[in-house]
Design a protein around this motif. Structure first.
Motif, PDB file in Angstrom:
ATOM      1  N   ARG A 342       0.828  -1.213   0.000  1.00  0.00           N
ATOM      2  CA  ARG A 342       0.000   0.000   0.000  1.00  0.00           C
ATOM      3  C   ARG A 342       0.859   1.259   0.000  1.00  0.00           C
ATOM      4  O   ARG A 342       0.601   2.197  -0.752  1.00  0.00           O
ATOM      5  N   VAL A 343       1.888   1.291   0.835  1.00  0.00           N
ATOM      6  CA  VAL A 343       2.759   2.469   0.894  1.00  0.00           C
ATOM      7  C   VAL A 343       3.501   2.646  -0.431  1.00  0.00           C
ATOM      8  O   VAL A 343       3.620   3.762  -0.947  1.00  0.00           O
ATOM      9  N   ALA A 344       3.970   1.537  -0.998  1.00  0.00           N
ATOM     10  CA  ALA A 344       4.681   1.613  -2.276  1.00  0.00           C
ATOM     11  C   ALA A 344       3.774   2.153  -3.370  1.00  0.00           C
ATOM     12  O   ALA A 344       4.193   2.955  -4.221  1.00  0.00           O
ATOM     13  N   SER A 345       2.523   1.736  -3.360  1.00  0.00           N
ATOM     14  CA  SER A 345       1.573   2.198  -4.367  1.00  0.00           C
ATOM     15  C   SER A 345       1.312   3.697  -4.231  1.00  0.00           C
ATOM     16  O   SER A 345       1.293   4.432  -5.225  1.00  0.00           O
ATOM     17  N   ILE A 346       1.141   4.163  -2.999  1.00  0.00           N
ATOM     18  CA  ILE A 346       0.914   5.589  -2.765  1.00  0.00           C
ATOM     19  C   ILE A 346       2.140   6.399  -3.171  1.00  0.00           C
ATOM     20  O   ILE A 346       2.043   7.433  -3.834  1.00  0.00           O
ATOM     21  N   ALA A 347       3.326   5.925  -2.784  1.00  0.00           N
ATOM     22  CA  ALA A 347       4.557   6.654  -3.085  1.00  0.00           C
ATOM     23  C   ALA A 347       4.768   6.787  -4.582  1.00  0.00           C
ATOM     24  O   ALA A 347       5.231   7.829  -5.069  1.00  0.00           O
ATOM     25  N   SER A 348       4.432   5.750  -5.331  1.00  0.00           N
ATOM     26  CA  SER A 348       4.650   5.790  -6.778  1.00  0.00           C
ATOM     27  C   SER A 348       3.793   6.847  -7.458  1.00  0.00           C
ATOM     28  O   SER A 348       4.125   7.324  -8.551  1.00  0.00           O
ATOM     29  N   GLU A 349       2.693   7.230  -6.813  1.00  0.00           N
ATOM     30  CA  GLU A 349       1.838   8.281  -7.370  1.00  0.00           C
ATOM     31  C   GLU A 349       2.481   9.658  -7.284  1.00  0.00           C
ATOM     32  O   GLU A 349       2.059  10.588  -7.962  1.00  0.00           O
ATOM     33  N   TYR A 350       3.525   9.801  -6.459  1.00  0.00           N
ATOM     34  CA  TYR A 350       4.141  11.109  -6.226  1.00  0.00           C
ATOM     35  C   TYR A 350       5.623  11.129  -6.638  1.00  0.00           C
ATOM     36  O   TYR A 350       6.457  11.789  -6.009  1.00  0.00           O
ATOM     37  N   ASP A 351       5.954  10.408  -7.683  1.00  0.00           N
ATOM     38  CA  ASP A 351       7.315  10.402  -8.227  1.00  0.00           C
ATOM     39  C   ASP A 351       8.364  10.049  -7.178  1.00  0.00           C
ATOM     40  O   ASP A 351       9.449  10.631  -7.129  1.00  0.00           O
ATOM     41  N   THR A 352       8.038   9.109  -6.327  1.00  0.00           N
ATOM     42  CA  THR A 352       8.981   8.649  -5.312  1.00  0.00           C
ATOM     43  C   THR A 352       9.412   7.228  -5.659  1.00  0.00           C
ATOM     44  O   THR A 352       8.577   6.343  -5.846  1.00  0.00           O
ATOM     45  N   ALA A 353      10.719   7.019  -5.756  1.00  0.00           N
ATOM     46  CA  ALA A 353      11.249   5.695  -6.051  1.00  0.00           C
ATOM     47  C   ALA A 353      11.066   4.795  -4.836  1.00  0.00           C
ATOM     48  O   ALA A 353      11.285   5.213  -3.698  1.00  0.00           O
ATOM     49  N   SER A 372       6.777  14.791   1.147  1.00  0.00           N
ATOM     50  CA  SER A 372       5.752  15.535   1.878  1.00  0.00           C
ATOM     51  C   SER A 372       4.361  15.184   1.367  1.00  0.00           C
ATOM     52  O   SER A 372       3.412  15.042   2.156  1.00  0.00           O
ATOM     53  N   ASP A 373       4.222  15.033   0.060  1.00  0.00           N
ATOM     54  CA  ASP A 373       2.930  14.648  -0.509  1.00  0.00           C
ATOM     55  C   ASP A 373       2.532  13.241  -0.061  1.00  0.00           C
ATOM     56  O   ASP A 373       1.351  12.981   0.232  1.00  0.00           O
ATOM     57  N   VAL A 374       3.502  12.346  -0.020  1.00  0.00           N
ATOM     58  CA  VAL A 374       3.224  10.988   0.462  1.00  0.00           C
ATOM     59  C   VAL A 374       2.765  11.048   1.916  1.00  0.00           C
ATOM     60  O   VAL A 374       1.791  10.384   2.318  1.00  0.00           O
TER      61      VAL A 374
END
Length: 397
Positions: A342-353, A372-374
């Protein structure tokens, strides 16, 4: 970083940390080993305990700055100056002599009769102080203090809404106020800045000192050498639960950290030990700088977006991009498989590797803005990830 020449002593990134030993000719000063009213005894102390132990600068105080005592007038300081002048005439060792005073009149007299620099604990409260120091072409330490000759260091008690702006005052925290106090009344070409550790006012708190120390790198944005006076201070004693006489170990630990965080001058009563601690901090400080005949290149000492914002603001650059330019790497341990997904999916939405380092570990790499967005997304979500989002937000402060 602009280096300062203090009567031939270089102070700045390209020089080793400098040690400022302390001598007081004031009966009110609280630290007895450094207090003298006889010039002969004072000179022996300077030669043996200060210069002999490695002090580059000797700072001579005419009165105690402790808030419990009444402030001396300029005439009263001048009455005590003769002891300081006789002391430096009798000293045989080689050092730079600094006069601690808030009065331009006293500084002018001292500089005219043998002193090399000034330590102004009132932050140019006397409007003639910068002119006197510039006219004598000397280095001057400017402590963070609103322009108040009666009580230095009370930044929290300053009317920042009137002095700066209501909008700024409503958002500024304690360190912001210290930073702004250093800028009040300007800086000379040879100014060394002092963020003002210690109980200069009833309003100042141990937490304020701890936060100033934690954010010490931000003051490098002013482009001036930094002096810290943290020897046996209360905020260190409070951490270790030690009284003044037992605070040398915590002072030495903090000295090494202060040098690594950007301090160039350490003011102390414990010269030999502090010198060693400063050299350790300097040995493990990484500030890349390349100088050629044509140019110099240096890397800003920036570890967070807040530090970058300070550098940008001082250079007249819009600081809004700081969060996009600073990158963070955050490791998360202990999440179960579903939560990691779940965290990986959310992070990927905000250009976070996102990297799954091993079975129980997650690594997020991205700009401060993206992280910060994550964090905001996780905090807005219901369920057990809200605490994780709050933890991210705390690390971003």
């Amino acid at each position: 970083m602009n280096a300062v020449d203090a009567a031939g002593l270089g102070i700045g990134d390209e020089y080793p940390p400098r040690i400022m030993g302390v001598l007081n000719v004031s009966e009110e000063s609280p630290y007895d080993p450094s207090v003298f009213d006889d010039a002969g005894d004072a000179a022996r102390y300077v030669d043996e305990e200060l210069i002999g132990e490695g002090a580059d600068i000797v700072d001579i105080g005419l009165e105690s700055a402790n808030k419990r005592f009444d402030v001396l007038t300029a005439d009263q300081e001048l009455d005590r100056l003769h002891t300081a002048l006789e002391t430096i005439e009798r000293v045989s060792g080689d050092a730079i002599f600094s006069i601690e005073t808030r009065y331009a009149e006293v500084a002018d007299e001292a500089l005219s009769r043998g002193f090399d620099m000034v330590n102004d604990i009132s932050g140019f409260a006397d409007p003639e102080m910068p002119t006197v120091c510039a006219d004598h072409d000397v280095a001057v330490v400017k402590m963070a203090s609103p322009p108040d000759l009666e009580r230095p260091g009370a930044v929290e008690e300053t009317d920042w809404a009137g002095r700066k702006s209501p909008e700024w005052a409503s958002q500024a925290d304690y360190v912001d106020q210290v930073f702004e106090a250093l800028k009040q009344n300007g800086l000379t070409d040879k100014t060394i800045i002092d963020p003002a550790f210690g109980g200069w006012s009833e309003a100042q708190t141990l937490e304020g000192d701890r936060e100033t120390f934690r954010r010490l790198r931000e003051f490098r944005a002013l482009g001036r050498p930094v002096l810290v006076s943290i020897n046996r201070k209360n905020f260190l004693g409070d951490i270790a639960g030690r009284e003044t006489e037992d605070r040398l170990p915590v002072s030495l630990a903090a000295t090494s950290m202060a040098v690594e965080r950007g301090a160039h001058v350490i003011r102390t009563h414990d010269v030999a030990e502090t010198r060693d601690a400063a050299l350790v901090g300097d040995a493990f400080t990484d500030r890349a700088r390349v100088v050629t005949d044509e140019f110099s290149v240096s890397r800003l000492d920036v570890r967070s977006s807040r530090e970058l914002r300070a550098h940008l603001e001082e250079r007249g650059i819009d600081p809004k991009g700081a969060d996009d330019w600073c990158s963070l790497a955050i490791k998360v341990d202990g999440l179960d498989g579903d939560d990691r997904v779940r965290v990986a999916s959310i992070a990927s939405e905000y250009d976070t590797a996102v990297k799954h380092v091993n079975t129980g570990q997650l690594l997020l790499v991205g700009s401060t803005a993206a992280i910060s967005d994550v964090s905001a997304h996780l905090r807005d979500a219901n369920g057990d990830l809200r605490g994780l989002g709050e933890s991210f937000a705390e690390m971003l402060e």
